[in-house]
Write a protein that holds these residues in place. Structure first.
Motif, short mmCIF file in Angstrom:
data_model
loop_
_atom_site.label_atom_id
_atom_site.label_comp_id
_atom_site.label_asym_id
_atom_site.label_seq_id
_atom_site.Cartn_x
_atom_site.Cartn_y
_atom_site.Cartn_z
N ALA A 66 7.49 0.27 -4.77
CA ALA A 66 6.72 1.63 -5.09
C ALA A 66 5.31 1.71 -5.12
O ALA A 66 4.79 2.55 -4.45
CB ALA A 66 7.13 2.34 -6.48
N ARG A 67 4.70 0.63 -5.61
CA ARG A 67 3.26 0.38 -5.58
C ARG A 67 2.84 0.24 -4.05
O ARG A 67 1.80 0.77 -3.60
CB ARG A 67 2.76 -0.74 -6.34
CG ARG A 67 1.29 -1.06 -6.43
CD ARG A 67 1.03 -2.04 -7.67
NE ARG A 67 -0.49 -1.86 -7.89
CZ ARG A 67 -1.20 -2.87 -8.17
NH1 ARG A 67 -0.75 -4.02 -8.01
NH2 ARG A 67 -2.53 -2.51 -8.40
N LYS A 68 3.48 -0.61 -3.42
CA LYS A 68 3.27 -0.78 -1.84
C LYS A 68 3.22 0.32 -1.21
O LYS A 68 2.55 0.72 -0.43
CB LYS A 68 4.04 -1.83 -1.38
CG LYS A 68 3.72 -2.15 0.21
CD LYS A 68 4.77 -3.40 0.59
CE LYS A 68 4.17 -3.82 1.95
NZ LYS A 68 5.11 -4.82 2.45
N LYS A 69 4.33 1.04 -1.43
CA LYS A 69 4.38 2.46 -0.84
C LYS A 69 3.22 3.52 -1.30
O LYS A 69 2.43 3.99 -0.21
CB LYS A 69 5.60 3.10 -1.21
CG LYS A 69 6.01 4.39 -0.30
CD LYS A 69 7.45 5.03 -0.71
CE LYS A 69 7.53 6.22 -0.01
NZ LYS A 69 8.63 6.94 -0.23
N LEU A 70 2.93 3.51 -2.46
CA LEU A 70 2.00 4.21 -3.05
C LEU A 70 0.68 4.07 -2.32
O LEU A 70 -0.20 4.73 -1.90
CB LEU A 70 1.65 4.08 -4.59
CG LEU A 70 0.45 4.64 -5.15
CD1 LEU A 70 0.77 6.24 -5.36
CD2 LEU A 70 0.39 4.18 -6.46
N HIS A 71 0.43 2.88 -2.30
CA HIS A 71 -1.20 2.10 -1.67
C HIS A 71 -0.97 2.35 -0.09
O HIS A 71 -1.85 2.68 0.72
CB HIS A 71 -1.36 0.76 -2.06
CG HIS A 71 -1.94 0.81 -3.58
ND1 HIS A 71 -3.08 1.37 -3.73
CD2 HIS A 71 -1.32 0.54 -4.63
CE1 HIS A 71 -3.35 1.22 -5.20
NE2 HIS A 71 -2.28 0.74 -5.58
N SER A 72 -0.09 2.39 0.45
CA SER A 72 0.22 2.47 2.08
C SER A 72 -0.03 4.05 2.41
O SER A 72 -0.60 4.19 3.66
CB SER A 72 1.19 1.85 2.55
OG SER A 72 2.57 2.62 2.22
N THR A 73 0.35 4.61 1.76
CA THR A 73 0.43 6.26 2.06
C THR A 73 -0.90 6.81 1.62
O THR A 73 -1.48 7.83 1.91
CB THR A 73 1.60 7.04 1.55
OG1 THR A 73 1.40 6.93 0.08
CG2 THR A 73 2.67 6.78 1.96
N SER A 74 -1.78 6.25 0.57
CA SER A 74 -2.99 6.77 0.21
C SER A 74 -4.14 6.27 0.91
O SER A 74 -5.33 6.66 0.69
CB SER A 74 -3.00 6.68 -1.48
OG SER A 74 -3.04 5.21 -1.63
N GLN A 75 -3.91 5.23 1.83
CA GLN A 75 -5.00 4.79 2.40
C GLN A 75 -5.63 5.95 3.65
O GLN A 75 -4.58 6.27 4.25
CB GLN A 75 -4.56 3.53 3.34
CG GLN A 75 -4.08 2.36 2.47
CD GLN A 75 -5.35 1.52 2.10
OE1 GLN A 75 -6.35 1.28 2.70
NE2 GLN A 75 -5.23 0.91 0.89
N PRO A 76 -6.87 5.92 3.84
CA PRO A 76 -7.36 6.65 4.72
C PRO A 76 -6.84 6.31 5.99
O PRO A 76 -6.69 5.13 6.34
CB PRO A 76 -8.80 6.61 4.87
CG PRO A 76 -9.23 5.93 3.64
CD PRO A 76 -7.78 5.27 2.98
N GLN A 77 -6.76 7.30 7.15
CA GLN A 77 -6.37 6.74 8.47
C GLN A 77 -7.35 5.97 9.04
O GLN A 77 -8.61 6.15 8.90
CB GLN A 77 -6.22 8.10 9.29
CG GLN A 77 -4.90 9.02 8.99
CD GLN A 77 -3.56 8.24 9.14
OE1 GLN A 77 -3.44 7.35 10.03
NE2 GLN A 77 -2.61 8.46 8.15
N GLY A 78 -6.88 4.90 9.84
CA GLY A 78 -8.09 3.94 10.42
C GLY A 78 -8.37 2.99 9.74
O GLY A 78 -9.20 2.35 10.11
#
Length: 79
Positions: A66-78
């Motif tokens: 869940a943490r990995k998913k949280l941080h991968s979706t909250s990263q700005p594009q690029g």
């Protein structure tokens, strides 16, 4: 020339204070006593708690995913 070792992350300790139920406080005191019997080092519960939390979080596979998913979706594009 890039170094093999990456820049170290911020390691400044963050102080937090918590309130515990009496049963949990007693369990932590007992754990510190058993730790002393096992390893011969007399440690206060508040010294052991960070390592206990770290061990718990590292072993929680659901949290890791869940943490990995949280941080991968909250990263700005690029990024």
């Amino acid at each position: 020339m890039p170094l093999r070792l990456e820049k170290l992350p911020d390691r400044t300790p963050v102080r937090m204070s918590i309130s515990l139920e009496p049963d949990l406080a007693l369990a932590l005191k007992d754990y510190a006593h058993l730790y002393q019997q096992s390893y011969g080092n007399d440690e206060k519960p508040e010294t052991l708690i960070p390592a206990m939390l770290d061990t718990f979080l590292k072993s929680d596979l659901g949290f890791k995913r869940a943490r990995k998913k949280l941080h991968s979706t909250s990263q700005p594009q690029g990024y």
